[in-house]
Write an enzyme that holds these catalytic residues in place. Structure first.
Site, PDB file in Angstrom:
ATOM      1  N   GLU A   1       0.926  -1.281  -0.015  1.00  0.00           N
ATOM      2  CA  GLU A   1       0.015  -0.067   0.089  1.00  0.00           C
ATOM      3  C   GLU A   1       1.030   1.506  -0.057  1.00  0.00           C
ATOM      4  O   GLU A   1       0.344   2.298  -0.417  1.00  0.00           O
ATOM      5  CB  GLU A   1      -0.993   0.002   1.053  1.00  0.00           C
ATOM      6  CG  GLU A   1      -1.977  -1.080   1.202  1.00  0.00           C
ATOM      7  CD  GLU A   1      -2.996  -0.985   0.130  1.00  0.00           C
ATOM      8  OE1 GLU A   1      -3.169   0.325  -0.427  1.00  0.00           O
ATOM      9  OE2 GLU A   1      -3.570  -1.832  -0.427  1.00  0.00           O
TER      10      GLU A   1
ATOM     11  N   SER B   1     -31.562 -25.407  51.623  1.00  0.00           N
ATOM     12  CA  SER B   1     -30.954 -25.639  52.825  1.00  0.00           C
ATOM     13  C   SER B   1     -29.579 -25.376  52.535  1.00  0.00           C
ATOM     14  O   SER B   1     -28.537 -25.659  53.168  1.00  0.00           O
ATOM     15  CB  SER B   1     -31.156 -27.011  52.834  1.00  0.00           C
ATOM     16  OG  SER B   1     -32.471 -27.480  53.400  1.00  0.00           O
TER      17      SER B   1
END
Length: 785
Positions: free
Chosen positions: A76, A337
């Protein structure tokens, strides 16, 4: 001097002008990223679309490998590191080609200019190109070259709603950018120029040919070693679009809300454990649908670091019909419980109980509250360790009554129970049976506290930056192994001795997945665990732990609907053991050792207390020196018996001669009454000497009315002949009692007899007098409808 001023003045003017333009036209804001949640090793666990509905996951600087950087720059912008955002030579060359019509038409865009265009998309015109150049120069002034390259890699398009190298790498190759091969890296480098013409999964052959063309070109330029190029040319391209990572959806949403605006949040979850836990939970719940059970939640915690390593909020997040998006880890439910171990741990520390101490297990009225055991049965008396192992309700309520509800709820608040903190003033004895709200997160962390010797600290869901960096380096191969995380500081909820005793009791339960072959069972992890079932069978709990892990399981329906089959032992525990056997199979099985603050002593088998004068049957029990109760056993008492054995004398009425001394069971009145009512054999005292006048009218052993409940309103149906039950608990010397209603004699009955009568409406005074003349009164209100 004047010459210098002539040079500096224009530069100063330009600088001021540039600063002013920079203030008037600030750099565009950074892009909006897709929030991602990372696993403990730094891999992406869960990803979300960004606010513009795009997949744009932030590529971090460390993820830009040399191969990716070199490929992008060579392709690029070869002079990226040498220009100031605009390449004048490239512009002149491009202008010449465009004017003469020779060569390939180009725009001479640098990487920085492309970033400017991607940040502010505009129509491609000469004027906009000039604006791009100005923006590029501005970007170069604000960002380093590395940051500009990072922005470019986060903004490049890959077709559809996919932007950025990281998004493309994860969605097409299921790997982060720093894990890609050279061929995959080059593939992602060539697509942004033609995002619509080169779509991965659709144009794979065209992409492969273009990829190889660039690979050969890079090889000719010597950008990569020859062998690497040859290997990359041979690599096939079979890319398809995959779903975004979506593990731990509930925790991912929780962390994204907790850390708003962050592109990534590092969690403590272990990817392998999380995936296994989700699969096991989903498959297990599928088998429960026919029982009317549709959901479950799971939490796996590392005991040493308090880090959550697996978090399953529901069986299937996408199951809208069963409210799969609800988070069962944070849902407030009845704990059943599951709080009993902590009650007994506190009672041990308070010196109220020891493991072998016998607790009464008989029907008892605690100021209007009458709990029942899960199986509706009572045992008379039972050692604490068995009461906890069998999860009996009545001994637990009795222990809480002795300890004090405020003491217990204060500890729960200290342990982070938010609902308990809000409702503490209204909580009563039912708290220990699930009469308060709790979450799986709170309960599981309380069991981590047991595993850590009573030391409490909050759970950890997110990792610190230093931990994440070390984990990422280890994952990338830069370190041989992750440095251990330092244990976090604890606050002590109860003593290590109490924690060990509770663990020792909970580890004695028989595993539900045994027996199995010896070769397999020796590799199964040893664990201690406790189950719980809420009222109406709406919630099933099973929480277990060993030295390494604590796992909490909740099973039920988010709608709150109960199921007859829903119990902790039958429904939640199988999933708990599936998880432990999968996640900790063949683990070292190091087990807890008793702390130095714990010791042994002999106790009477009949009471669990230190032996008295008449305790032939003894056994060994743990105790906390200086803390545990030291009262000597008095399970038998010496009585003065008449020569014919028909009467008992007290010291006040004993004759000078003609009596004998014998030992009789010294039972609590309610225990004696229970044994009598159940027809259980025990040696009952004869009646007291009827000629004794000293104890007549005394109230120290007056009957205790167990039904009806004092200060209670009873609503009866007019159309039915409903009756009230009269029953009482008396001293074991009492043979019969007399019942009175509003001071009117009703009838005489045996001390253990259950009497029924049809009461009139209104306020009633109910009295019970025993055959020693001792009397008790209560008041109730009867209404008719």
């Amino acid at each position: 001097m004047k010459r210098a001023a002539k040079v500096l003045l224009p530069l100063l003017v330009l600088a001021v002008l540039g600063w002013g333009l920079d203030q008037l036209f600030p750099v565009p804001p950074p892009p909006q990223y897709s929030p991602i949640v990372l696993a403990a090793d730094g891999s992406v666990l869960h990803a979300f679309l960004n606010p513009t509905q795009k997949w744009r996951m932030k590529t971090e600087l460390r993820e830009i490998t040399p191969a990716l950087r070199n490929t992008i720059i060579e392709k690029e912008d070869r002079y990226f590191y040498y220009h100031f955002g605009v390449n004048p030579l490239a512009i002149l060359k491009a202008a010449g080609r465009n004017l003469t019509g020779t060569g390939r038409t180009t725009g001479a865009s640098t990487i920085t200019m492309q970033v400017a265009r991607l940040l502010e998309p505009k129509e491609r015109t000469v004027g906009n190109k000039l604006l791009e150049m100005l923006r590029a120069v501005q970007l170069e002034a604000h960002y380093s070259k590395a940051e500009i390259l990072q922005l470019y890699l986060n903004l490049v398009p890959y077709g559809g709603n996919i932007e950025g190298v990281k998004s493309a790498a994860l969605l097409y190759f299921q790997q982060p950018p720093d894990y890609l091969s050279l061929a995959q890296t080059v593939t992602l480098a060539i697509i942004p120029n033609r995002p619509r013409g080169l779509v991965l999964g659709r144009h794979n052959e065209a992409i492969r040919q273009e990829r190889n063309r660039w690979l050969r070109r890079f090889g000719q330029q010597g950008l990569f070693p020859k062998q690497d190029i040859e290997d990359a040319l041979l690599e096939p391209l079979d890319a398809q679009r995959h779903a975004a990572p979506a593990l731990a959806p509930h925790l991912a949403r929780r962390l994204v809300r907790q850390f708003p605006g962050q592109a990534s949040v590092a969690s403590t979850l272990q990817r392998g454990k999380q995936a296994k836990a989700e699969d096991l939970t989903r498959n297990y719940v599928r088998r429960l649908h026919e029982l009317g059970i549709s959901n479950a939640a799971v939490l796996v915690i590392n005991n040493r670091t308090r880090a959550v390593e697996a978090y399953v909020g529901s069986a299937d997040f996408r199951d809208a019909a069963n409210k799969g998006q609800n988070d069962g880890v944070q849902a407030i439910r009845s704990p059943g419980s599951t709080l009993k171990p902590f009650l007994y741990a506190l009672a041990l520390d308070k010196g109220l109980v020891t493991p072998k101490l016998l607790l009464p297990d008989v029907p008892t009225n605690f100021g209007g509250y009458q709990p029942e055991n899960f199986d509706k049965r009572c045992n008379g008396e039972i050692p604490l360790d068995r009461a906890l192992a069998y999860s009996l309700n009545i001994p637990a309520v009795r222990t809480l009554n002795e300890l004090g509800v405020p003491v217990f709820t204060a500890k729960l608040r200290e342990a982070g129970f938010r609902t308990v903190a809000r409702s503490a003033p209204r909580l009563g004895l039912s708290t220990i049976l699930g009469g308060c709200g709790a979450t799986l997160e709170e309960l599981t962390n309380l069991y981590v506290t047991l595993a850590n010797g009573g030391g409490y600290a909050p759970l950890r869901f997110a990792r610190r930056n230093e931990e994440l960096r070390i984990a990422q380096e280890a994952r990338a191969g830069n370190r041989k192994q992750t440095q251990p995380t330092k244990p976090i500081q604890n606050s002590q909820l109860f003593s290590p001795a109490a924690a060990f005793l509770i663990t020792d009791i909970l580890a004695q339960l028989t595993r539900p997945d045994l027996p199995v072959g010896y070769e397999t069972s020796i590799r199964l992890p040893k664990i201690a665990w406790k189950t719980g079932t809420s009222y109406g069978r709406r919630d099933a709990w099973s929480i277990g732990y060993n030295k390494e892990y604590t796992i909490g399981v909740w099973v039920g329906n988010f709608s709150g609907q109960g199921s007859p089959a829903l119990t902790g032992s039958d429904i939640a525990t199988p999933l708990l053991f599936d998880l432990f056997n999968t996640l900790a199979y063949n683990s070292p099985n190091n087990w807890f050792q008793p702390p130095a603050t714990l010791d042994f002593r002999l106790v009477c088998a009949e009471s669990g207390r230190p032996p008295g004068e008449n305790c032939p049957n003894q056994l060994i029990d743990y105790f906390l020196p200086g803390v545990s109760p030291s009262l000597r056993c008095q399970h038998q008492k010496e009585v003065l018996l008449s020569a014919d054995g028909q009467y008992v004398y007290c010291r006040a009425c004993a004759p000078a001669a003609g009596y004998r001394r014998e030992l009789y069971p010294n039972l609590l009145p309610e225990v004696a009454s229970f044994k009598e009512a159940q027809g259980l054999p025990y040696r009952r005292l004869p009646a007291h000497n009827p000629a004794c006048q000293l104890v007549r009218g005394g109230r120290e052993k007056a009957p205790s009315i167990t039904s009806p409940l004092a200060n209670t309103e009873y609503v009866l149906n007019k159309g039915e002949q409903q009756q009230l039950l009269l029953s009482c608990a008396t001293d074991n010397e009492v043979r019969q009692v007399s019942w009175y209603v509003n001071d009117q004699f009703l009838r005489t009955a045996a001390a253990t007899e259950r009497v029924f009568f049809r009461p009139p409406a209104g306020t009633l005074k109910i009295s019970c007098a025993d055959d020693h003349g001792r009397n008790t009164n209560i008041q109730v209100v009867v209404s008719e409808m």
